[in-house]
Scaffold this motif. Structure first.
Motif, PDB file in Angstrom:
ATOM      1  N   LEU B  30       0.831  -1.213   0.000  1.00 32.22           N
ATOM      2  CA  LEU B  30       0.000   0.000   0.000  1.00 32.22           C
ATOM      3  C   LEU B  30       0.865   1.261   0.000  1.00 32.22           C
ATOM      4  CD1 LEU B  30      -2.785   1.355   0.230  1.00 32.22           C
ATOM      5  CD2 LEU B  30      -2.610   1.119   2.700  1.00 32.22           C
ATOM      6  N   GLU B  33       2.438   1.848  -3.318  1.00 33.84           N
ATOM      7  CA  GLU B  33       1.531   2.481  -4.295  1.00 33.84           C
ATOM      8  C   GLU B  33       1.527   3.996  -4.107  1.00 33.84           C
ATOM      9  OE1 GLU B  33      -2.545   1.205  -4.880  1.00 33.84           O
ATOM     10  OE2 GLU B  33      -1.953  -0.778  -4.191  1.00 33.84           O
ATOM     11  N   ALA B  34       1.365   4.400  -2.842  1.00 37.34           N
ATOM     12  CA  ALA B  34       1.321   5.837  -2.544  1.00 37.34           C
ATOM     13  C   ALA B  34       2.657   6.486  -2.913  1.00 37.34           C
ATOM     14  CB  ALA B  34       0.998   6.059  -1.075  1.00 37.34           C
ATOM     15  N   ALA B  35       3.752   5.800  -2.564  1.00 34.56           N
ATOM     16  CA  ALA B  35       5.082   6.343  -2.843  1.00 34.56           C
ATOM     17  C   ALA B  35       5.300   6.506  -4.351  1.00 34.56           C
ATOM     18  CB  ALA B  35       6.146   5.432  -2.249  1.00 34.56           C
ATOM     19  N   ALA B  36       4.830   5.503  -5.104  1.00 35.00           N
ATOM     20  CA  ALA B  36       4.994   5.580  -6.563  1.00 35.00           C
ATOM     21  C   ALA B  36       4.244   6.791  -7.124  1.00 35.00           C
ATOM     22  CB  ALA B  36       4.488   4.303  -7.213  1.00 35.00           C
ATOM     23  N   GLY B  37       3.077   7.073  -6.531  1.00 35.08           N
ATOM     24  CA  GLY B  37       2.301   8.240  -6.965  1.00 35.08           C
ATOM     25  C   GLY B  37       3.081   9.517  -6.773  1.00 35.08           C
ATOM     26  N   VAL B  38       3.750   9.633  -5.632  1.00 33.28           N
ATOM     27  CA  VAL B  38       4.535  10.852  -5.357  1.00 33.28           C
ATOM     28  C   VAL B  38       5.755  10.916  -6.271  1.00 33.28           C
ATOM     29  CG1 VAL B  38       5.933  12.051  -3.637  1.00 33.28           C
ATOM     30  CG2 VAL B  38       3.782  11.008  -2.961  1.00 33.28           C
ATOM     31  N   ARG B 112      -1.429   1.714   6.186  1.00 31.38           N
ATOM     32  CA  ARG B 112      -2.363   2.835   5.961  1.00 31.38           C
ATOM     33  C   ARG B 112      -1.802   4.125   6.555  1.00 31.38           C
ATOM     34  NH1 ARG B 112      -8.084   1.566   4.927  1.00 31.38           N
ATOM     35  NH2 ARG B 112      -8.444   3.676   5.625  1.00 31.38           N
ATOM     36  N   ALA B 115       1.060   5.259   4.439  1.00 32.58           N
ATOM     37  CA  ALA B 115       0.597   5.785   3.142  1.00 32.58           C
ATOM     38  C   ALA B 115       0.060   7.208   3.320  1.00 32.58           C
ATOM     39  CB  ALA B 115      -0.482   4.886   2.554  1.00 32.58           C
ATOM     40  N   ALA B 116      -0.631   7.436   4.458  1.00 34.37           N
ATOM     41  CA  ALA B 116      -1.099   8.797   4.743  1.00 34.37           C
ATOM     42  C   ALA B 116       0.104   9.706   4.991  1.00 34.37           C
ATOM     43  CB  ALA B 116      -2.022   8.783   5.956  1.00 34.37           C
ATOM     44  N   VAL B 118       2.896   9.447   3.525  1.00 36.50           N
ATOM     45  CA  VAL B 118       3.452   9.769   2.202  1.00 36.50           C
ATOM     46  C   VAL B 118       2.813  11.073   1.686  1.00 36.50           C
ATOM     47  CG1 VAL B 118       3.531   9.017  -0.218  1.00 36.50           C
ATOM     48  CG2 VAL B 118       4.087   7.409   1.595  1.00 36.50           C
ATOM     49  N   ALA B 122       4.640  14.344   0.519  1.00 35.52           N
ATOM     50  CA  ALA B 122       4.383  14.921  -0.808  1.00 35.52           C
ATOM     51  C   ALA B 122       4.143  16.422  -0.723  1.00 35.52           C
ATOM     52  CB  ALA B 122       3.171  14.232  -1.431  1.00 35.52           C
TER      53      ALA B 122
END
Lengths: 310, 158
Positions: B30, B33-38, B112, B115-116, B118, B122
């Motif tokens: 999870l 995923e968030a890290a890849a978005g940033v 979770r 991820a928050a 992250v 960001a």
């Protein structure tokens, strides 16, 4: 709260840092010339300077863009109006087509030319058919526009209730309330008939359609009195003094709602909020540019600025 | 040799590494995923978000540690397999449960939270540490569960 959007939300949070801030806007306003404003804007490296770029980014990163598509319904219905009128007056519809939109110009053009609406999204089919019928029968562009506008608000509310979360539902209601107040006010001034009002006003759980129609028919004073008894008394006050300030209030109400999604770590809400934020930013920049070109004073420009997300 | 007792102990070791590992895998995935978005928007933030991604990985390690301790104690590692009664086997199975169950849920929860975090990195990279601290709080419960599992394993008389 869906963690499916973890990647998209994180990307949006990173992009939020590039949105224009209050001090950026102040700098743009205080620029002496339009050229200076443009130079300042160019110095700001913003990814996706157009709404189409922003939409493309959001659509591609969201695991499910069905709910987000509701944000584009207004554009879709605007394009329907534009293509309908262009077709009936033998003009090029591409000039009036706005982007981003869920429906291509070709699909709209084909649907209206062939009267085969099956290629259009479901929410556009019936309004397209009805508006075409109405326009060709009455040649009343204003009535057909009103029908399409009300249908757009209806579709937003219905689809937000069907597959949207509470954020999108509230967005749809607020958009409808603002549009209905505007329509009621204009119709009241123009003394439009009850049947016109019934076509033009959509209604929402917060502003009852029947009551609004009755108030609008009885004149602007009755309309203001009616609004003062609702949660939108501030809107009535602004309408009395300055319709331009009312327009700003409408945008600010939507932005305040978008701000509620700023703290969320997951879900489609921060994506929708970012789109709304970018829309407001583009609107602000456009207002500044136009005002600079016309030589409007700084104070007036400041008054017209929409609330920002960051 | 009572083979049921040993089987129960091995099942316990498997559970410890299996469930804690699943928790970590979900959590790390999870945050990834968030890290890849940033990183897709700002590649310079890679090192900052990487720390957050590593955090939910510890539960899997705790599960592995518990499993190794159990397998050593019953002699599966080392080749000198001891004879266990059914009751002793159940004790080993029970010893695995704290880290297995807490590892599973805390791995997901930490994922979770990270991820928050992250999202904080960001938007405000200078506050990255706060995101790490908030995610690291979840770790407390995984450590407590690991401690209980180790204490039980060490105190089972064989």
């Amino acid at each position: 709260m869906s963690t499916k959007y973890a990647s998209a939300v994180a990307a949006v949070k990173a992009m939020e840092t590039t949105l224009l801030t209050g001090s950026d806007i102040e700098q743009l306003i205080n620029a002496r010339t339009l050229k200076e404003t443009e130079a300042l804007l160019a110095a700001k490296k913003t990814p996706g300077s157009s709404l189409s770029d922003v939409w493309e980014m959001l659509r591609s990163s969201a695991p499910d863009s069905r709910e987000l598509k509701i944000l584009l319904y207004r554009n879709d219905f605007h394009n329907l109006k534009a293509v309908l009128k262009a077709k009936l007056s033998n003009r090029d519809p591409s000039v009036y087509y706005v982007e981003p939109s869920n429906v291509t110009l070709e699909d709209l053009d084909h649907g209206i030319s062939s009267k085969d609406y099956s290629g259009l999204p479901e929410y556009l089919r019936e309004p397209a058919e009805e508006a075409y019928e109405l326009l060709t029968r009455t040649l009343d562009g204003q009535l057909s526009d009103s029908l399409i506008d009300a249908a757009s608000l209806n579709a937003m509310q219905r689809d937000a209730a069907d597959f949207g979360g509470s954020f999108m539902q509230r967005y749809a209601v607020l958009t409808t309330v603002c549009a209905d107040i505007k329509t009621a006010y204009r119709c009241s001034i123009m003394k439009k008939s009850r049947s016109f009002l019934e076509t033009a006003i959509c209604g929402s759980p917060e502003l009852d359609k029947e009551s609004l129609i009755r108030a609008a028919q009885s004149g602007t004073d009755t309309l203001f009195r009616y609004l003062e008894d609702t949660a939108y008394s501030g809107a009535a006050e602004l309408l009395k003094t300055s319709p331009a300030q009312f327009e700003k209030w409408c945008d600010d109400v939507i932005m305040e709602h978008a701000e509620s999604a700023r703290m969320q770590a997951f879900g489609p809400e921060p994506l929708a909020a970012y789109y709304i934020a970018k829309e407001a930013e583009i609107k602000d920049v456009r207002i500044i540019k136009v005002c600079k070109e016309c030589g409007t004073d700084t104070e007036t420009i400041m008054e017209r600025m929409r609330k920002l997300y960051v | 040799m009572n083979s049921l007792g040993l089987a129960l102990a091995i099942i316990g070791a498997a559970c410890a590494s299996l469930f804690a590992g699943i928790g970590s895998a979900k959590g790390v995935g999870l945050v990834g995923e968030a890290a890849a978005g940033v990183v897709s928007v700002d590649p310079n933030k890679f090192s900052k978000v990487l720390i957050l991604q590593l955090l939910p990985g510890t539960q899997g390690l705790y599960g592995l540690l518990t499993a190794i301790l159990m397998l050593r104690k019953v002699g599966v590692l080392g080749g000198d397999v001891v004879s266990l009664t059914t009751a002793q086997g159940l004790m080993f199975l029970a010893a695995a449960m704290p880290i297995a169950i807490v590892g599973l849920f805390s791995g997901i929860a930490q994922g979770r939270a990270a991820a928050a975090g992250v999202g904080i990195t960001a938007k405000k990279p200078e506050h990255n540490g706060k995101g790490i601290i908030m995610a690291a709080m979840v770790e407390t419960y995984a450590i407590l569960a690991l401690l209980v599992s180790i204490l039980i394993i060490n105190n089972i008389a064989i």
